[in-house]
Design a protein around this motif. Sequence first.
Motif, PDB file in Angstrom:
ATOM      1  N   PHE A  71      -3.805   4.607  13.400  1.00  0.00           N
ATOM      2  CA  PHE A  71      -3.659   3.183  13.137  1.00  0.00           C
ATOM      3  C   PHE A  71      -4.979   2.530  12.735  1.00  0.00           C
ATOM      4  O   PHE A  71      -4.988   1.515  12.035  1.00  0.00           O
ATOM      5  CB  PHE A  71      -2.997   2.484  14.321  1.00  0.00           C
ATOM      6  N   PHE A  72      -6.090   3.117  13.119  1.00  0.00           N
ATOM      7  CA  PHE A  72      -7.380   2.632  12.624  1.00  0.00           C
ATOM      8  C   PHE A  72      -7.501   2.901  11.131  1.00  0.00           C
ATOM      9  O   PHE A  72      -7.954   2.038  10.368  1.00  0.00           O
ATOM     10  CB  PHE A  72      -8.529   3.288  13.390  1.00  0.00           C
ATOM     11  N   VAL A  73      -7.084   4.077  10.699  1.00  0.00           N
ATOM     12  CA  VAL A  73      -7.135   4.410   9.268  1.00  0.00           C
ATOM     13  C   VAL A  73      -6.191   3.505   8.482  1.00  0.00           C
ATOM     14  O   VAL A  73      -6.525   3.067   7.372  1.00  0.00           O
ATOM     15  CB  VAL A  73      -6.819   5.908   9.049  1.00  0.00           C
ATOM     16  N   ILE A  74      -5.031   3.201   9.047  1.00  0.00           N
ATOM     17  CA  ILE A  74      -4.126   2.256   8.381  1.00  0.00           C
ATOM     18  C   ILE A  74      -4.805   0.891   8.252  1.00  0.00           C
ATOM     19  O   ILE A  74      -4.740   0.242   7.203  1.00  0.00           O
ATOM     20  CB  ILE A  74      -2.793   2.140   9.143  1.00  0.00           C
ATOM     21  N   GLY A  75      -5.471   0.447   9.316  1.00  0.00           N
ATOM     22  CA  GLY A  75      -6.193  -0.817   9.269  1.00  0.00           C
ATOM     23  C   GLY A  75      -7.312  -0.808   8.243  1.00  0.00           C
ATOM     24  O   GLY A  75      -7.514  -1.791   7.516  1.00  0.00           O
ATOM     25  N   LEU A  76      -8.045   0.311   8.167  1.00  0.00           N
ATOM     26  CA  LEU A  76      -9.098   0.421   7.156  1.00  0.00           C
ATOM     27  C   LEU A  76      -8.517   0.366   5.749  1.00  0.00           C
ATOM     28  O   LEU A  76      -9.091  -0.254   4.848  1.00  0.00           O
ATOM     29  CB  LEU A  76      -9.874   1.737   7.330  1.00  0.00           C
ATOM     30  N   SER A  77      -7.385   1.013   5.566  1.00  0.00           N
ATOM     31  CA  SER A  77      -6.729   1.015   4.265  1.00  0.00           C
ATOM     32  C   SER A  77      -6.331  -0.398   3.848  1.00  0.00           C
ATOM     33  O   SER A  77      -6.512  -0.788   2.695  1.00  0.00           O
ATOM     34  CB  SER A  77      -5.499   1.923   4.309  1.00  0.00           C
ATOM     35  N   VAL A  78      -5.830  -1.168   4.786  1.00  0.00           N
ATOM     36  CA  VAL A  78      -5.445  -2.551   4.493  1.00  0.00           C
ATOM     37  C   VAL A  78      -6.689  -3.411   4.271  1.00  0.00           C
ATOM     38  O   VAL A  78      -6.765  -4.206   3.324  1.00  0.00           O
ATOM     39  CB  VAL A  78      -4.576  -3.128   5.631  1.00  0.00           C
ATOM     40  N   HIS A  79      -7.690  -3.247   5.136  1.00  0.00           N
ATOM     41  CA  HIS A  79      -8.891  -4.079   5.091  1.00  0.00           C
ATOM     42  C   HIS A  79      -9.657  -3.903   3.783  1.00  0.00           C
ATOM     43  O   HIS A  79     -10.091  -4.890   3.173  1.00  0.00           O
ATOM     44  CB  HIS A  79      -9.787  -3.737   6.284  1.00  0.00           C
ATOM     45  N   PHE A  80      -9.842  -2.664   3.375  1.00  0.00           N
ATOM     46  CA  PHE A  80     -10.615  -2.398   2.159  1.00  0.00           C
ATOM     47  C   PHE A  80      -9.734  -2.228   0.921  1.00  0.00           C
ATOM     48  O   PHE A  80     -10.240  -1.871  -0.143  1.00  0.00           O
ATOM     49  CB  PHE A  80     -11.488  -1.157   2.357  1.00  0.00           C
ATOM     50  N   GLU A  81      -8.426  -2.482   1.072  1.00  0.00           N
ATOM     51  CA  GLU A  81      -7.464  -2.384  -0.010  1.00  0.00           C
ATOM     52  C   GLU A  81      -7.548  -1.032  -0.711  1.00  0.00           C
ATOM     53  O   GLU A  81      -7.650  -0.932  -1.931  1.00  0.00           O
ATOM     54  CB  GLU A  81      -7.654  -3.531  -0.996  1.00  0.00           C
ATOM     55  N   LEU A  82      -7.517   0.036   0.104  1.00  0.00           N
ATOM     56  CA  LEU A  82      -7.557   1.398  -0.400  1.00  0.00           C
ATOM     57  C   LEU A  82      -6.176   2.019  -0.327  1.00  0.00           C
ATOM     58  O   LEU A  82      -5.388   1.702   0.564  1.00  0.00           O
ATOM     59  CB  LEU A  82      -8.524   2.248   0.445  1.00  0.00           C
ATOM     60  N   ASN A  83      -5.898   2.924  -1.241  1.00  0.00           N
ATOM     61  CA  ASN A  83      -4.651   3.665  -1.199  1.00  0.00           C
ATOM     62  C   ASN A  83      -4.900   4.963  -0.432  1.00  0.00           C
ATOM     63  O   ASN A  83      -5.336   5.962  -1.005  1.00  0.00           O
ATOM     64  CB  ASN A  83      -4.159   3.954  -2.614  1.00  0.00           C
ATOM     65  N   SER A  84      -4.651   4.938   0.861  1.00  0.00           N
ATOM     66  CA  SER A  84      -4.895   6.096   1.726  1.00  0.00           C
ATOM     67  C   SER A  84      -3.594   6.700   2.218  1.00  0.00           C
ATOM     68  O   SER A  84      -3.541   7.207   3.346  1.00  0.00           O
ATOM     69  CB  SER A  84      -5.757   5.666   2.919  1.00  0.00           C
TER      70      SER A  84
END
Length: 132
Positions: A71-84
Amino acid sequence: MLSDISQRKTPLLMQIALTFILINKSITLDRFPELFFFFLGAICSTIVAYVLLFFKIKASIHLIAISALCFFVIGLSVHFELNSTILIAILFFLTGIIATSRLIMKAHSLNEVVIGFLAGMLPQLFFWYFWL
């Protein structure tokens, strides 16, 4: 593997103390806000696992760790607008593998695995409010 619930208390307390020192001395809010909230969520998850021991509930620490990371990686993906999506899919797959292995090894019951997953996930979701 720590078979007795009381054997988990000291390592969890040490984890809380060391993570607290880490976020106070190295990973501060002004330097690394994302990591700060990740480790703050980790402290909350560890405190939940520690408190559950007093109710004779042995939450899966493996699932706490992998679900918090997921869920941290999901948050990072949303925060930095990355397609992870591939990384997130791999992390969910690994979460399933870890949960299955804990059940097959009879290290935990299904309830303990679910509690571990929720104990790792919910603090991360809570702290999204502050850094997303």
